[in-house]
Scaffold this active site. Structure first.
Site, PDB file in Angstrom:
ATOM      1  CG  LEU A   1     -61.402  35.176-104.941  1.00 27.83           C
ATOM      2  CD1 LEU A   1     -62.194  35.377-106.204  1.00 27.83           C
ATOM      3  CD2 LEU A   1     -61.769  36.217-103.893  1.00 27.83           C
ATOM      4  CB  CYS A   2     -59.254  29.023-101.842  1.00 29.87           C
ATOM      5  SG  CYS A   2     -59.004  28.378-103.496  1.00 29.87           S
ATOM      6  CG  HIS A   3     -64.649  28.998 -98.995  1.00 31.76           C
ATOM      7  ND1 HIS A   3     -64.899  28.882-100.346  1.00 31.76           N
ATOM      8  CD2 HIS A   3     -65.601  29.831 -98.505  1.00 31.76           C
ATOM      9  CE1 HIS A   3     -65.955  29.618-100.653  1.00 31.76           C
ATOM     10  NE2 HIS A   3     -66.403  30.201 -99.562  1.00 31.76           N
TER      11      HIS A   3
ATOM     12  CG  ASP B   1     -35.306  23.873-104.795  1.00 31.84           C
ATOM     13  OD1 ASP B   1     -34.488  24.681-105.276  1.00 31.84           O
ATOM     14  OD2 ASP B   1     -35.304  23.520-103.606  1.00 31.84           O
TER      15      ASP B   1
ATOM     16  CG  MET C   1     -59.134  25.740-106.045  1.00 26.61           C
ATOM     17  SD  MET C   1     -58.545  25.643-107.757  1.00 26.61           S
ATOM     18  CE  MET C   1     -56.940  26.437-107.621  1.00 26.61           C
ATOM     19  CD  GLU C   2     -58.412  23.359-100.727  1.00 29.86           C
ATOM     20  OE1 GLU C   2     -58.640  24.439-100.152  1.00 29.86           O
ATOM     21  OE2 GLU C   2     -59.119  22.934-101.688  1.00 29.86           O
TER      22      GLU C   2
END
Length: 328
Positions: free
Chosen positions: A75-77, A126, A111-112
Site C-alpha cells: 500500500l506504499c506510494h 548474508d 517506509m523507504e
C-alpha cells in the site's frame, strides 16, 4: 482515537489518496542493529570477511531496497526519492545501521527509510553468516521524520511518557542571529538573516528571528538565540578580522564541544569564489543539545555556508539527538 489510514470504513485495505496534500520536503531517519560476535565485528572493520566489501554491498542493497519499497510494501506510494543514505557504526558485538531517505512530495518516506535499514541488515546477515549463522537483526525503528502537516516527529526513548510513546511538534526549532551594528541601529538593511530564515523554513524548521544585534552586543545576542534550547542556531556576520568582529569569541565562550570540520568546510567552500573567505574566523559546535554555526556576513558567504550545511544538517541533528551512526 486515531484511525488507521490504510483501512476504509468497511475495514478493507486501501491505498490512501494523497492527491489533495501539499508537496513538502519529506525526510525520515530509521535505524537497526545486527547483533553478532566480536569476531565478526573485527573482521568487518578490517575488511577480512570471506565475502569482501561487506559494508559497501550492504549500503548498495539498502539504497536499492528503499527504491523498491512500493513494490515490496503493497500500500506504499511510488516516490521520487531525491536522496537515500545508509551508514554503519559499530559496538563490540554489533553493527548499527542508519538510513536517511528524502523526497519532495505529498506523502512521507518513513517506509523507504525503514526498508533501507531492513534490507541493508539482511544483506549484512548474508555477508557474515559463514562466520556467525546466528546473527540477529534487531530494533528496526523510525528515529525521526519531517514534513507534511504534522511537521517534526522524533523518538525519545528515555523521556517519552508511557503513552503515547512519541510526540509531534510543529517543526524543528532554529534561531537566526545577525551581527550587524548598522542593522541594529536601523541604518543598514539585513541582507542575510531573511535568506537563512527562508532556507530553514523550506526544511521544516520553526524559525525564531532574525535577531539583529550590534557587534558590541553579540554575546548578549548569542545568549538570546540560545533561549529555549533550539535545535540549531545560525549566525551571520562578525566573523572577520575587524576590531569590532566578535562573533567567534562570543560563540566559543558558550560551546561545550566544537565542530571544527564544519567551520573549515564553510571556509573551503568560500575559497572557491574568493580568497577573502580565508579571513573568516567563524566557528561551529554544540552548546548542550543546540548546534551553533557561524556564517560570514555577506550574501555570497551565507549561500556557500548553507550549501555546506544542506547535506549534513539532518544527520548532525540526529547524532546530537542520539540517533546518528558512523561509518568506519
Amino acid at each position: 482515537m486515531t484511525e488507521l489510514t490504510h483501512v476504509d470504513s468497511e475495514g478493507r485495505a486501501r491505498m490512501v489518496d494523497v492527491s489533495a496534500k501539499a508537496e513538502t520536503t519529506r525526510i525520515a531517519v530509521a535505524a537497526g542493529e545486527l547483533v553478532t560476535t566480536a569476531e565478526v565485528v573485527r573482521l568487518v572493520r578490517a575488511d577480512g570477511m570471506p565475502k569482501a566489501d561487506v559494508l559497501t554491498t550492504a549500503r548498495i542493497a539498502g539504497i536499492a531496497g528503499a527504491k523498491k519499497t512500493s513494490e515490496l510494501i503493497p500500500l506504499c506510494h511510488q516516490l521520487a526519492l531525491s536522496s537515500v543514505k545508509v551508514e554503519f557504526g559499530f559496538t563490540e558485538t554489533s553493527i548499527t545501521v542508519e538510513a536517511t531517505a528524502k523526497t519532495r512530495g505529498q506523502t512521507g518516506v518513513e517506509m523507504e527509510a525503514l526498508t533501507a535499514v531492513a534490507v541493508a541488515g539482511l544483506t549484512l546477515h548474508d555477508m557474515v553468516k559463514a562466520v556467525d549463522p546466528g546473527a540477529t537483526m534487531n530494533g528496526v525503528r523510525l528515529l525521526t521524520k519531517d514534513g507534511g502537516k504534522q511537521g517534526h516527529w522524533t523518538r525519545d526513548a528515555q523521556n517519552a511518557p508511557a503513552s503515547p510513546a512519541h510526540v509531534f511538534t510543529s517543526a524543528r526549532s532554529a534561531t537566526v542571529l545577525v551581527a550587524s551594528t548598522g542593522g541594529a541601529n536601523g541604518t543598514r538593511p539585513d541582507t542575510t538573516g531573511p535568506t537563512i530564515a527562508a532556507w530553514l523554513r523550506e526544511r521544516n524548521f520553526e524559525v525564531r528571528g532574525p535577531l539583529v544585534y550590534a557587534d558590541a552586543d553579540i554575546a548578549t545576542g548569542i545568549a538570546d538565540a540560545k533561549e529555549g534550547s533550539p535545535s540549531l542556531v545560525i549566525s551571520t556576520g562578525g566573523t572577520g578580522a575587524s576590531p569590532t568582529d566578535a562573533t567567534p569569541e562570543a560563540t566559543r565562550s558558550v560551546l561545550t564541544r566544537e565542530l571544527p570540520g564544519v567551520a573549515e568546510a564553510i571556509r573551503t567552500k568560500g575559497l572557491e569564489k574568493t580568497p577573502h573567505a580565508s579571513l573568516s574566523r567563524g566557528v561551529a559546535g554544540l552548546t548542550g543539545t543546540t548546534v551553533v554555526v557561524n556564517l560570514p556576513g555577506s550574501p555570497g558567504g551565507v549561500k556557500d555556508g548553507l550549501a555546506v550545511l544542506e547535506p549534513i544538517i539532518d544527520h548532525l541533528l540526529a547524532q546530537v539527538a542520539g540517533g546518528g551512526a558512523h561509518d568506519e
